[in-house]
Design an enzyme around this catalytic site. Structure first.
Site, PDB file in Angstrom:
ATOM      1  N   LYS A 191       1.104   4.710   6.703  1.00 30.32           N
ATOM      2  CA  LYS A 191       0.270   5.866   5.408  1.00 30.32           C
ATOM      3  C   LYS A 191       0.742   6.858   5.845  1.00 30.32           C
ATOM      4  CE  LYS A 191      -2.727   2.199   5.128  1.00 30.32           C
ATOM      5  NZ  LYS A 191      -3.118   1.079   4.034  1.00 30.32           N
ATOM      6  N   SER A 201       1.086  -1.267  -0.125  1.00 29.97           N
ATOM      7  CA  SER A 201       0.303  -0.054   0.015  1.00 29.97           C
ATOM      8  C   SER A 201       0.980   1.267   0.162  1.00 29.97           C
ATOM      9  CB  SER A 201      -0.958  -0.088   1.459  1.00 29.97           C
ATOM     10  OG  SER A 201      -0.224  -0.042   2.702  1.00 29.97           O
TER      11      SER A 201
END
Length: 270
Positions: free
Chosen positions: A141, A72
């Site tokens: 993230k 990701s």
């Protein structure tokens, strides 16, 4: 020279040597020789205890190791890369800034069962506890929005905007496609959505690999969706462990993590 003269000279030399010798030297030497020696095995145990204590302190207050659990955050951070996270930036009430790449605990339901598994051997589990082995069960993230911000996807060039200012993320993020439309926020199933304002004490996060990241956009309530809980897309600052400051393994990927300057022109929310 007579024997008597030779003896007298020797005696004088001995007197000079005695006068020149540092006082108490022999006493110190005897004290050192009388001092008990610690066995090597005891020294080893002491050093190990000190090392573990230092590792625990470092993990609790300064630096902690983690690994990247998925794709990701590509292209910058690849799956199974080892990273170091520093906690100093958020001391004393500090909070994440736009562009920071952060590690945070699962807010609830963001990770699957396979993602929360940590080390599986007794040795690696013990090393994880003291911060000497990368931890699992966390997410990595990029902070896109902070308290008060409104994030919108996307303009005609597929760029997101924060507080009305578009952000050029070409330097670190990979766009995704929704049908024929390419944009930097396709995980909702479209490239036309708005998130925020971000609540106080929270952040809105996205993975850099925008087509393959279960981030804040996945947990948003979009038009027509009835089985979601509003607000689940925001991550509490209290769950943030720290900011990624170095990629340390493999050595071929060694370096820092960039991209924060892409948000320099974004104004604070009014």
């Amino acid at each position: 020279m007579t024997i008597e003269d030779a003896d007298t000279g020797a005696d004088r030399a001995g007197d000079r040597t005695a006068l020149e010798a540092p006082p108490g030297r022999s006493a110190r030497a005897r004290a050192r020789s009388d001092r008990p020696h610690i066995p090597i095995w005891q020294e080893t145990i002491i050093l190990l205890v000190i090392a573990v204590l230092l590792a625990v302190v470092l993990k609790a207050f300064f630096v902690q190791a983690f690994y990247i659990p998925s794709e990701s955050m590509e292209p910058g951070l690849v799956k199974n890369d080892r990273i170091l996270v520093q906690k100093v930036s958020y001391w004393g009430g500090g909070s994440p800034s736009r562009g920071d790449v952060v590690v945070f605990k699962d807010p609830g339901g963001w990770l699957g069962a396979e993602d929360v598994q940590g080390p599986d051997s007794p040795v690696t589990k013990a090393l994880e506890k003291v911060g000497l082995y990368p931890s699992g069960g966390h997410l990595v993230k990029r902070v896109v929005g902070v308290a008060g911000d409104t994030i919108k996807c996307c303009d005609e060039q597929g760029r997101i905007s924060v507080n009305g200012v578009t952000v050029d993320e070409q330097g670190y993020a990979l766009p995704g496609k929704n049908g024929q439309t390419e944009c930097y926020g396709p995980m909702t199933g479209n490239c036309n959505w708005t998130a925020g304002p971000v609540p106080a004490g929270h952040v809105f996060v996205m993975g850099d690999n925008r087509a393959h990241s279960a981030d804040s956009t996945v947990h948003m309530c979009v038009d027509g969706q009835t089985d979601c809980v509003p607000g689940r897309e925001f991550v509490s600052d209290d769950l943030v462990v720290g900011k990624v400051f170095a990629l340390v393994w493999p050595l071929s990927h060694f370096g820092g993590v960039g991209g924060a300057d892409a948000f320099d022109k974004v104004p604070d929310a009014k």
